[in-house]
Design a protein around this motif. Structure first.
Motif, short mmCIF file in Angstrom:
data_model
loop_
_atom_site.label_atom_id
_atom_site.label_comp_id
_atom_site.label_asym_id
_atom_site.label_seq_id
_atom_site.Cartn_x
_atom_site.Cartn_y
_atom_site.Cartn_z
N UNK A 1 0.82 -1.21 0.00
CA UNK A 1 0.00 0.00 0.00
C UNK A 1 0.86 1.26 0.00
N UNK A 2 2.00 1.23 0.71
CA UNK A 2 2.89 2.39 0.69
C UNK A 2 3.47 2.62 -0.71
N UNK A 3 3.79 1.53 -1.41
CA UNK A 3 4.29 1.66 -2.78
C UNK A 3 3.23 2.27 -3.68
N UNK A 4 1.98 1.83 -3.53
CA UNK A 4 0.90 2.39 -4.33
C UNK A 4 0.72 3.89 -4.09
N UNK A 5 0.81 4.31 -2.83
CA UNK A 5 0.67 5.74 -2.53
C UNK A 5 1.85 6.54 -3.09
N UNK A 6 3.03 5.93 -3.04
CA UNK A 6 4.20 6.62 -3.58
C UNK A 6 4.08 6.83 -5.08
N UNK A 7 3.63 5.80 -5.79
CA UNK A 7 3.47 5.92 -7.24
C UNK A 7 2.39 6.95 -7.58
N UNK A 8 1.32 6.96 -6.82
CA UNK A 8 0.25 7.93 -7.09
C UNK A 8 0.71 9.36 -6.83
N UNK A 9 1.64 9.54 -5.90
CA UNK A 9 2.16 10.89 -5.65
C UNK A 9 2.93 11.43 -6.85
N UNK A 10 3.44 10.54 -7.70
CA UNK A 10 4.14 10.93 -8.92
C UNK A 10 3.21 10.89 -10.14
N UNK A 11 1.91 10.71 -9.91
CA UNK A 11 0.97 10.69 -11.01
C UNK A 11 0.91 9.37 -11.75
N UNK A 12 1.40 8.30 -11.12
CA UNK A 12 1.38 6.97 -11.74
C UNK A 12 0.32 6.12 -11.06
N UNK A 13 -0.47 5.42 -11.85
CA UNK A 13 -1.49 4.55 -11.27
C UNK A 13 -0.82 3.35 -10.61
N UNK A 14 -0.89 3.29 -9.31
CA UNK A 14 -0.29 2.20 -8.57
C UNK A 14 -1.24 1.02 -8.42
N UNK A 15 -0.80 -0.05 -7.78
CA UNK A 15 -1.65 -1.22 -7.58
C UNK A 15 -2.79 -0.89 -6.61
N UNK A 16 -3.87 -1.64 -6.75
CA UNK A 16 -4.99 -1.44 -5.84
C UNK A 16 -4.59 -1.80 -4.42
N UNK A 17 -5.03 -1.02 -3.43
CA UNK A 17 -4.63 -1.29 -2.05
C UNK A 17 -5.20 -2.61 -1.54
N UNK A 18 -4.45 -3.26 -0.67
CA UNK A 18 -4.86 -4.50 -0.04
C UNK A 18 -5.37 -4.22 1.36
N UNK A 19 -6.23 -5.09 1.85
CA UNK A 19 -6.74 -4.96 3.21
C UNK A 19 -6.34 -6.19 4.01
N UNK A 20 -6.16 -5.98 5.30
CA UNK A 20 -5.81 -7.08 6.21
C UNK A 20 -6.57 -6.90 7.50
N UNK A 21 -7.33 -7.90 7.87
CA UNK A 21 -8.07 -7.87 9.13
C UNK A 21 -7.28 -8.65 10.17
N UNK A 22 -6.80 -7.99 11.20
CA UNK A 22 -5.91 -8.67 12.16
C UNK A 22 -6.67 -9.66 13.02
N UNK A 23 -6.09 -10.82 13.31
CA UNK A 23 -6.68 -11.74 14.28
C UNK A 23 -6.43 -11.22 15.69
N UNK A 24 -6.94 -11.92 16.66
CA UNK A 24 -6.71 -11.53 18.05
C UNK A 24 -5.22 -11.69 18.37
#
Length: 524
Positions: free
Chosen positions: A161-184
């Motif tokens: 997700x950090x890579x995607x945000x970095x690419x978008x800051x340069x105007x490049x379409x980055x990968x779709x963000x992933x989600x993670x639901x933490x266990x206990x």
């Protein structure tokens, strides 16, 4: 007998296999629904064996292929196809580069037959008695799955997700963000402790885990005694340089008698590459000779991991865990003015669709957490004692983390042991995993006299529908024959701490009636 090329092949195959296996757990969308996933999962011994007990399909014969390969060349599975074995090899290599501990040498170790065969007998005995808890806690595939899914995946998602945000800051379409639901946090204790112990054991004692605690390694070691080709040391070729014994990660080369305990050899081929006289390698069969093992003095145990190393590793996991985790369903915030008071205790946990009955599911699931990683809605989470001790860490549906999508049947398609039967989408949509229970005394329509109805809005089968109540308000009612127990209603309910509607599981899954009409599932 120059066979140096064997190690190069082993390293390439094991690394490629480890990368694919890790990618399967940390980012399922890449290869999870491709033939690569079937190829990666096919030779895993315990999942294949458990699946074979349920079906005679070709895809469940991987353990037979591993046995045949072991009868030919020994424990090649342990060196190339076992992800936990490759992880230990990487830890050993890093320890050598860092020279930690200072004296990284693996000398001959007498076999601890009482321990390794005792563990094997215990695991097999529990399995025959109907419990897989022994296999689940020691199976190398399942342990690596928990390490990858619970500890590596949050770090991967954070970096992705950090890579995607970095690419978008340069105007490049980055990968779709992933989600993670933490266990206990409690569910993370075992994989974390296992990983720390494994890394320390690998750095100080080599592949000792594979030859003492791993039931798969012990079983394959018994088969390897009868292998057609074995690694041998010709008496005339050996110059007694001791390099093979020093670099043997399994500690199975006894230099005094120039013999290799092939039942403990993990086919790493280090001995072949370091032999100056090229006098060790696979050779034709010879009569087996047994020698008594004299008592030897093991080197003193090395100091445990430093506090700094331990805190650094724990900190990385907690960063990923804390930076990604959120468990509030649909982003709902409490809307009740006063905390709800009726605490509903579920009679049964909710097992994944296709589990059929809890007893069968608990007898087959090794808690590898592949379905947990593959679940796109994050509703599958590791259990603690919800199933009892025999179901420790097995997946259950946690509706605080997500809900089971009406249009998804991924967990059954990917389950490597057959604990979750594969169902086509139409069949899965009528499996009743549990049934919703409405608690009127917790509902804000009753307590706060305000309109709500989100449980009915998110119900995909309209099992939860609204009835006229007072002053134009509507209150929910559950039609149990239409409910599939997906948990969308419980996940969306805004009442806290005890929700006004919850799903109680079935010990034996039922079949629900198919609704006459269904509105499209709402997107979050």
């Amino acid at each position: 007998m120059k066979q140096i090329w064997l190690k190069k092949i082993r390293v390439v195959v094991s690394l490629v296999y480890l990368i694919l296996m890790t990618l399967l757990f940390v980012d399922f969308d890449w290869i999870g629904e491709t033939p690569i996933a079937s190829v990666v999962l096919y030779p895993q011994f315990v999942p294949s064996l458990l699946k074979f007990t349920q079906t005679l399909a070709w895809g469940a014969t991987g353990f037979l292929a591993v046995l045949a390969l072991t009868l030919l060349f020994g424990r090649v599975y342990c060196s190339m196809l076992c992800p936990l074995g490759t992880l230990q090899d990487i830890a050993i290599r890093i320890a050598r580069k860092l020279r930690w501990p200072r004296r990284v040498k693996f000398l001959f170790q007498p076999p601890n037959n009482m321990l390794r065969y005792g563990v094997l007998v215990l695991a097999v005995g529990l399995f025959l008695s109907g419990s897989v808890v022994g296999l689940a806690l020691l199976d190398p595939f399942s342990n690596y799955g928990r390490i990858a899914a619970d500890l590596l995946r949050p770090l991967y998602v954070l970096a992705h997700n950090d890579l995607g945000q970095l690419l978008e800051s340069f105007g490049i379409n980055g990968p779709l963000p992933l989600q993670w639901k933490p266990p206990s946090v409690a569910a993370l204790v075992f994989p974390t402790a296992f990983l720390i112990g494994l890394l320390w054991l690998s750095a100080t004692r080599g592949r000792l885990f594979c030859n003492t605690l791993c039931p798969v390694g012990t079983l394959l070691g018994l088969v390897a005694r009868f292998a057609l080709f074995k690694i041998r040391i010709p008496q005339s070729a050996c110059i007694v340089c001791a390099q093979c014994s020093i670099h043997c990660k399994a500690g199975c080369i006894r230099l005094k008698t120039k013999e290799v305990d092939f039942s403990r050899c993990v086919a790493c081929y280090n001995c072949i590459t370091v032999c100056e006289a090229h006098g060790i390698g696979y050779a034709s069969p010879q009569p087996v000779r047994f020698y008594p093992t004299p008592p030897t003095h093991l080197p003193p145990s090395q100091k445990s991991m430093t506090r700094r190393t331990l805190l650094r590793g724990t900190g990385l996991v907690l960063i990923g865990y804390g930076g990604l985790g959120h468990r509030d369903g649909f982003g709902a915030k409490p809307r009740n003015r006063l905390p709800s008071t009726v605490n509903h205790r579920k009679a049964w946990p909710v097992a994944p669709p296709g589990a059929e009955q809890l007893s069968r599911f608990n007898d087959l699931c090794t808690a590898c957490h592949l379905c947990v990683s593959a679940c796109p809605y994050g509703v599958l989470q590791p259990a603690l004692l919800e199933y009892g001790l025999s179901g420790l860490l097995q997946p259950r549906l946690d509706y605080e983390a997500g809900y089971c999508s009406y249009e998804c049947n991924r967990c059954g398609q990917i389950c490597p042991t057959g604990a979750i039967r594969p169902l086509d989408l139409a069949s899965k949509q009528t499996v009743q995993m549990g049934v919703s229970r409405f608690v009127r005394d917790n509902c804000i329509v009753y307590t706060d006299h305000v309109a709500c109805g989100v449980c009915a809005d998110y119900c995909p089968t309209k099992a939860v529908h609204l009835l006229s109540y007072q002053d134009g308000l509507m209150i929910p009612e559950v039609r149990e024959n239409l409910c599939v127990g997906c948990g969308a209603c419980e996940n969306a309910c805004p009442v806290r701490p005890y929700r006004a509607i919850y799903v109680d599981g079935h010990p034996i899954q039922h079949k629900a009636q198919r609704p006459l009409s269904k509105s499209p599932e709402q997107e979050v």
